[in-house]
Design a protein around this motif. Structure first.
Motif, short mmCIF file in Angstrom:
data_model
loop_
_atom_site.label_atom_id
_atom_site.label_comp_id
_atom_site.label_asym_id
_atom_site.label_seq_id
_atom_site.Cartn_x
_atom_site.Cartn_y
_atom_site.Cartn_z
N ASN A 34 -2.53 0.02 18.09
CA ASN A 34 -2.44 0.61 16.74
C ASN A 34 -2.99 -0.30 15.66
O ASN A 34 -2.69 -0.10 14.48
CB ASN A 34 -0.98 0.96 16.44
N ILE A 35 -3.82 -1.28 16.03
CA ILE A 35 -4.27 -2.28 15.05
C ILE A 35 -5.00 -1.66 13.86
O ILE A 35 -4.81 -2.08 12.72
CB ILE A 35 -5.13 -3.39 15.73
N THR A 36 -5.81 -0.64 14.09
CA THR A 36 -6.55 -0.02 12.98
C THR A 36 -5.60 0.62 11.98
O THR A 36 -5.74 0.43 10.76
CB THR A 36 -7.55 1.02 13.52
N ALA A 37 -4.61 1.34 12.46
CA ALA A 37 -3.63 1.98 11.57
C ALA A 37 -2.79 0.93 10.85
O ALA A 37 -2.47 1.09 9.66
CB ALA A 37 -2.72 2.92 12.36
N ILE A 38 -2.45 -0.16 11.53
CA ILE A 38 -1.66 -1.23 10.91
C ILE A 38 -2.45 -1.87 9.78
O ILE A 38 -1.94 -2.07 8.67
CB ILE A 38 -1.24 -2.28 11.96
N GLN A 39 -3.72 -2.18 10.04
CA GLN A 39 -4.55 -2.81 9.01
C GLN A 39 -4.76 -1.88 7.82
O GLN A 39 -4.73 -2.31 6.66
CB GLN A 39 -5.89 -3.24 9.60
N SER A 40 -4.93 -0.60 8.09
CA SER A 40 -5.10 0.38 7.01
C SER A 40 -3.84 0.47 6.15
O SER A 40 -3.91 0.51 4.92
CB SER A 40 -5.44 1.74 7.61
N ALA A 41 -2.68 0.50 6.80
CA ALA A 41 -1.41 0.57 6.07
C ALA A 41 -1.21 -0.69 5.22
O ALA A 41 -0.75 -0.60 4.08
CB ALA A 41 -0.25 0.75 7.04
N ARG A 42 -1.56 -1.84 5.76
CA ARG A 42 -1.44 -3.09 4.98
C ARG A 42 -2.34 -3.05 3.75
O ARG A 42 -1.94 -3.42 2.66
CB ARG A 42 -1.84 -4.29 5.84
N HIS A 43 -3.58 -2.58 3.95
CA HIS A 43 -4.54 -2.50 2.84
C HIS A 43 -4.02 -1.55 1.76
O HIS A 43 -4.05 -1.88 0.56
CB HIS A 43 -5.90 -2.03 3.37
N ASP A 44 -3.55 -0.38 2.17
CA ASP A 44 -3.02 0.59 1.21
C ASP A 44 -1.83 0.02 0.45
O ASP A 44 -1.71 0.19 -0.77
CB ASP A 44 -2.59 1.88 1.92
N PHE A 45 -0.93 -0.66 1.14
CA PHE A 45 0.23 -1.27 0.50
C PHE A 45 -0.21 -2.32 -0.52
O PHE A 45 0.28 -2.35 -1.65
CB PHE A 45 1.15 -1.91 1.54
N ASP A 46 -1.14 -3.19 -0.13
CA ASP A 46 -1.62 -4.23 -1.04
C ASP A 46 -2.25 -3.62 -2.29
O ASP A 46 -2.03 -4.11 -3.40
CB ASP A 46 -2.62 -5.15 -0.34
N GLU A 47 -3.03 -2.57 -2.11
CA GLU A 47 -3.66 -1.91 -3.27
C GLU A 47 -2.61 -1.30 -4.20
O GLU A 47 -2.69 -1.45 -5.41
CB GLU A 47 -4.61 -0.82 -2.78
N ARG A 48 -1.63 -0.58 -3.62
CA ARG A 48 -0.55 0.02 -4.44
C ARG A 48 0.22 -1.05 -5.18
O ARG A 48 0.52 -0.91 -6.37
CB ARG A 48 0.41 0.81 -3.55
N ALA A 50 -0.75 -4.06 -6.06
CA ALA A 50 -1.57 -4.66 -7.11
C ALA A 50 -1.63 -3.75 -8.33
O ALA A 50 -1.53 -4.22 -9.48
CB ALA A 50 -2.98 -4.94 -6.58
N ARG A 51 -1.79 -2.43 -8.11
CA ARG A 51 -1.83 -1.49 -9.24
C ARG A 51 -0.51 -1.47 -9.99
O ARG A 51 -0.48 -1.47 -11.22
CB ARG A 51 -2.18 -0.08 -8.75
N LEU A 52 0.60 -1.48 -9.27
CA LEU A 52 1.91 -1.49 -9.92
C LEU A 52 2.11 -2.76 -10.73
O LEU A 52 2.67 -2.73 -11.82
CB LEU A 52 3.02 -1.34 -8.88
N ALA A 53 1.66 -3.88 -10.18
CA ALA A 53 1.80 -5.16 -10.89
C ALA A 53 0.98 -5.15 -12.17
O ALA A 53 1.42 -5.64 -13.21
CB ALA A 53 1.38 -6.31 -9.98
N GLU A 54 -0.23 -4.60 -12.10
CA GLU A 54 -1.07 -4.53 -13.30
C GLU A 54 -0.43 -3.64 -14.36
O GLU A 54 -0.47 -3.95 -15.55
CB GLU A 54 -2.45 -3.97 -12.94
#
Length: 71
Positions: A34-48, A50-54
């Protein structure tokens, strides 16, 4: 332990150690499958995050009073 110079010792996992080893292998297999799904979920979380912090941080704007010199 063997009576040699230098001393030599052999270790073996206990039954509990072998059992947990199997569990860890199962987690490793699942992660690799499931590495592709895990990496995608991490990326989405990091983006969300960062937006919330901004959005949460308001820039500090100096007021006129802060720059008024007395004396």
């Amino acid at each position: 332990m063997y009576q040699t110079v230098p001393p030599r010792v052999e270790y073996r996992p206990t039954g509990l150690g072998r059992e947990v080893g199997g569990l860890l292998q199962s987690i490793t297999d699942w992660s690799q499958a499931n590495i592709t799904a895990i990496q995608s979920a991490r990326h989405d979380f990091d983006e969300r995050t960062a937006r919330l912090a901004e959005d949460a941080v308001e820039p500090v704007r100096p007021t006129e009073e802060r720059f008024t010199r007395s004396g």
